[in-house]
Scaffold this motif. Structure first.
Motif, short mmCIF file in Angstrom:
data_model
loop_
_atom_site.label_atom_id
_atom_site.label_comp_id
_atom_site.label_asym_id
_atom_site.label_seq_id
_atom_site.Cartn_x
_atom_site.Cartn_y
_atom_site.Cartn_z
N UNK A 150 5.37 8.22 10.30
CA UNK A 150 5.27 8.14 11.75
C UNK A 150 5.51 9.53 12.33
N UNK A 151 4.55 10.03 13.10
CA UNK A 151 4.62 11.40 13.62
C UNK A 151 4.62 11.48 15.14
N UNK A 152 4.35 10.40 15.83
CA UNK A 152 4.24 10.41 17.28
C UNK A 152 5.62 10.38 17.93
N UNK A 153 5.92 11.39 18.73
CA UNK A 153 7.25 11.52 19.35
C UNK A 153 7.60 10.34 20.26
N UNK A 154 6.65 9.86 21.05
CA UNK A 154 6.93 8.75 21.96
C UNK A 154 7.24 7.47 21.17
N UNK A 155 6.50 7.24 20.09
CA UNK A 155 6.76 6.05 19.27
C UNK A 155 8.08 6.19 18.54
N UNK A 156 8.40 7.37 18.07
CA UNK A 156 9.70 7.61 17.43
C UNK A 156 10.84 7.34 18.41
N UNK A 157 10.68 7.77 19.65
CA UNK A 157 11.71 7.52 20.66
C UNK A 157 11.87 6.02 20.93
N UNK A 158 10.74 5.31 21.05
CA UNK A 158 10.80 3.85 21.23
C UNK A 158 11.50 3.19 20.05
N UNK A 210 0.83 -1.21 0.00
CA UNK A 210 0.00 0.00 0.00
C UNK A 210 0.87 1.26 0.00
N UNK A 211 0.49 2.23 -0.80
CA UNK A 211 1.26 3.46 -0.96
C UNK A 211 1.50 4.18 0.37
N UNK A 212 0.48 4.38 1.16
CA UNK A 212 0.60 5.09 2.44
C UNK A 212 0.64 4.10 3.61
N UNK A 213 1.30 2.99 3.41
CA UNK A 213 1.38 1.92 4.41
C UNK A 213 2.00 2.40 5.72
N UNK A 214 1.36 2.02 6.82
CA UNK A 214 1.94 2.28 8.14
C UNK A 214 3.29 1.57 8.26
N UNK A 216 -3.73 -0.94 12.77
CA UNK A 216 -4.75 -0.06 13.32
C UNK A 216 -5.41 -0.63 14.58
N UNK A 217 -5.31 -1.93 14.78
CA UNK A 217 -5.94 -2.58 15.92
C UNK A 217 -5.18 -2.36 17.22
N UNK A 218 -5.77 -2.85 18.29
CA UNK A 218 -5.23 -2.65 19.63
C UNK A 218 -4.09 -3.58 20.02
N UNK A 274 0.52 -0.35 18.01
CA UNK A 274 -0.93 -0.52 17.97
C UNK A 274 -1.60 0.82 17.68
N UNK A 275 -2.86 0.77 17.24
CA UNK A 275 -3.64 1.97 16.96
C UNK A 275 -2.86 2.92 16.05
N UNK A 276 -2.31 2.33 14.98
CA UNK A 276 -1.41 3.06 14.09
C UNK A 276 -2.05 4.31 13.49
N UNK A 277 -3.36 4.30 13.33
CA UNK A 277 -4.03 5.47 12.78
C UNK A 277 -3.85 6.72 13.62
N UNK A 278 -3.45 6.55 14.87
CA UNK A 278 -3.26 7.71 15.76
C UNK A 278 -1.82 8.20 15.80
N UNK A 279 -0.87 7.45 15.22
CA UNK A 279 0.55 7.84 15.30
C UNK A 279 1.19 8.05 13.94
N UNK A 280 0.43 7.80 12.86
CA UNK A 280 0.91 8.04 11.50
C UNK A 280 0.02 9.09 10.84
N UNK A 281 0.60 9.84 9.90
CA UNK A 281 -0.22 10.79 9.14
C UNK A 281 -0.83 10.08 7.92
#
Length: 183
Positions: free
Chosen positions: A161-169, A12-16, A117-119, A149-156
């Motif tokens: 990937x846009x979430x700072x905490x996930x980037x740090x991990x 997928x083009x915009x794949x998480x 996208x799931x939990x 998890x819940x990738x829709x909340x941490x990717x644009x």
């Protein structure tokens, strides 16, 4: 210099997961290079095609990249609670002919990443990879799994990937994988 071949199991083009791989490459330690391979041109495996035409050029390129790499990073989506068929197909092709398995996979350090996208992230897909990796004779890093998890909340919308905490991990994960490879 440590080299890691990174493969995303999504087309997928915009794949998480492709975005997770791009971020992993950017966050790798300075002494580590992540070469991003592509499974886009890998055909469906067919033993008759292999016998008639040999290993396809896209697979030859992946095998050469894997042989040159010090480690392998599989960034796996989870489809219907398991490994995406297109991703497993690419690894199946890369294991051909069987006599090449030790040359390309034998003892190779491997880590697993995945976003969903799931939990539960991609825990089931990652679990399914473990017997495959054992069969191929890779050296799996015991801490070598990271789930997003819940990738829709941490990717644009473009799959970045846009979430700072996930980037740090992820940065910590890549540093640990590089250290494992070098040990």
């Amino acid at each position: 210099m440590t080299t890691i071949l990174g493969l995303s199991g999504s087309l997928r083009k915009a794949s998480f997961n492709a975005g997770l791989l791009r971020a992993a490459a950017e966050l790798a330690p300075p002494s580590t290079t992540v070469v991003i391979g592509s499974i886009h041109d890998v055909p469906l495996y067919n033993a008759d095609d292999e016998a008639a035409h040999g290993i396809p050029p896209a697979v030859q390129a992946l095998k050469a990249s894997l042989q040159a790499a010090d480690g392998l990073l599989l960034v796996t989506p989870e489809y219907n609670n398991g490994i995406p068929g297109v991703f497993k197909n690419a690894i199946d092709w890369m294991s051909r002919p069987a006599s090449d398995i030790p040359l390309h996979f034998g003892g190779k350090p491997v880590a697993l990443l995945g976003a969903s996208p799931g939990g539960f992230g991609t825990v089931l897909s990652q679990n399914d990879w473990l017997p495959v990796l054992r069969t191929l004779g890779t050296r799996h890093w015991s801490a070598g799994r990271m789930l997003v998890a819940r990738a829709g909340t941490v990717f644009d919308r473009e799959g970045n990937l846009t979430d700072e905490a996930t980037l740090a991990r992820l940065g910590d994960f890549m540093a640990g994988f590089a250290e494992f490879i070098e040990s």
